[in-house]
Design a protein around this motif. Structure first.
Motif, mmCIF file in Angstrom:
data_model
loop_
_atom_site.group_PDB
_atom_site.id
_atom_site.type_symbol
_atom_site.label_atom_id
_atom_site.label_comp_id
_atom_site.label_asym_id
_atom_site.label_seq_id
_atom_site.Cartn_x
_atom_site.Cartn_y
_atom_site.Cartn_z
ATOM 1 N N SER A 22 90.785 53.518 27.562
ATOM 2 C CA SER A 22 90.297 54.583 26.700
ATOM 3 C C SER A 22 89.727 53.948 25.435
ATOM 4 N N LYS A 34 88.236 54.744 21.280
ATOM 5 C CA LYS A 34 87.924 55.522 20.075
ATOM 6 C C LYS A 34 86.975 54.671 19.236
ATOM 7 N N TYR A 35 86.251 55.339 18.328
ATOM 8 C CA TYR A 35 85.390 54.590 17.416
ATOM 9 C C TYR A 35 85.526 55.138 16.027
ATOM 10 N N SER A 36 85.111 54.312 15.059
ATOM 11 C CA SER A 36 85.119 54.709 13.657
ATOM 12 C C SER A 36 83.864 54.166 12.992
ATOM 13 N N ASN A 39 88.768 58.418 13.123
ATOM 14 C CA ASN A 39 88.536 57.886 14.467
ATOM 15 C C ASN A 39 88.121 59.021 15.393
ATOM 16 N N THR A 56 87.370 60.067 19.504
ATOM 17 C CA THR A 56 87.562 59.718 20.907
ATOM 18 C C THR A 56 86.230 59.770 21.628
ATOM 19 N N SER A 103 84.127 59.959 25.235
ATOM 20 C CA SER A 103 84.349 60.564 26.553
ATOM 21 C C SER A 103 83.872 59.626 27.660
ATOM 22 N N ASN A 105 86.466 56.149 33.139
ATOM 23 C CA ASN A 105 87.423 55.354 32.341
ATOM 24 C C ASN A 105 86.968 53.919 32.102
ATOM 25 N N PHE A 155 81.910 54.690 28.213
ATOM 26 C CA PHE A 155 82.271 55.703 27.232
ATOM 27 C C PHE A 155 81.069 56.071 26.373
ATOM 28 N N ALA A 166 79.623 58.860 23.063
ATOM 29 C CA ALA A 166 79.858 59.819 21.985
ATOM 30 C C ALA A 166 78.530 60.030 21.272
ATOM 31 N N TYR A 199 87.945 50.812 19.104
ATOM 32 C CA TYR A 199 89.379 50.654 19.329
ATOM 33 C C TYR A 199 89.629 50.991 20.798
ATOM 34 N N ASN A 247 95.497 46.143 23.731
ATOM 35 C CA ASN A 247 94.480 46.626 22.797
ATOM 36 C C ASN A 247 93.421 45.580 22.511
#
Length: 122
Positions: A56, A58-60, A67, A69, A71, A75, A78, A80, A95, A103
């Motif tokens: 999975s 996430k980004y910032s 952050n 998520t 999609s 999997n 990804f 966004a 992330y 991680n």
């Protein structure tokens, strides 16, 4: 491999060997968009990241203060979309974690956004 042992009282014990692999490797992250050092002049920005294994992401855009998520349908890839970002220089930080909990928080891409103003004659 199966091993059978019998003692003098004719009691038997069978032991089977199993190999277990424990994943301790962080996922490999590839940032496909935005590209490092690029200048963008239009919205939306369609962020895209891929992993080498299921996980999975996430980004910032502000060092983890906020952050978001990303999609995915498989999997591994990804996406966004950001339609409201303002002009400026940003660092897109990823992330990522895999299904074993490893991680990778090391990948980033700094980019610039400068959307030209819209001029309306009327």
């Amino acid at each position: 491999m199966m091993e059978t042992n019998t003692n003098t009282d004719m009691n038997k014990n069978q032991t089977e060997t199993r190999n277990v692999r424990i994943d301790t490797t962080a996922p490999k992250v590839t940032i496909n968009f935005p590209l490092k050092g690029e200048n963008y002049t239009s919205l939306p920005l369609n962020f895209n990241v891929s992993l080498n294994e299921n996980g999975s992401v996430k980004y910032s855009l502000n060092n983890g203060v906020n952050n978001f998520t990303m999609s995915s349908t498989d999997n591994r890839n990804f996406n966004a979309t950001n339609t409201s970002i303002t002009d400026g220089t940003y660092t897109f930080r990823v992330y990522a974690n895999d299904t074993s909990g490893n991680n990778n928080f090391t990948e980033n891409a700094t980019f610039n956004l400068a959307v030209p103003p819209t001029i309306t004659f009327g």
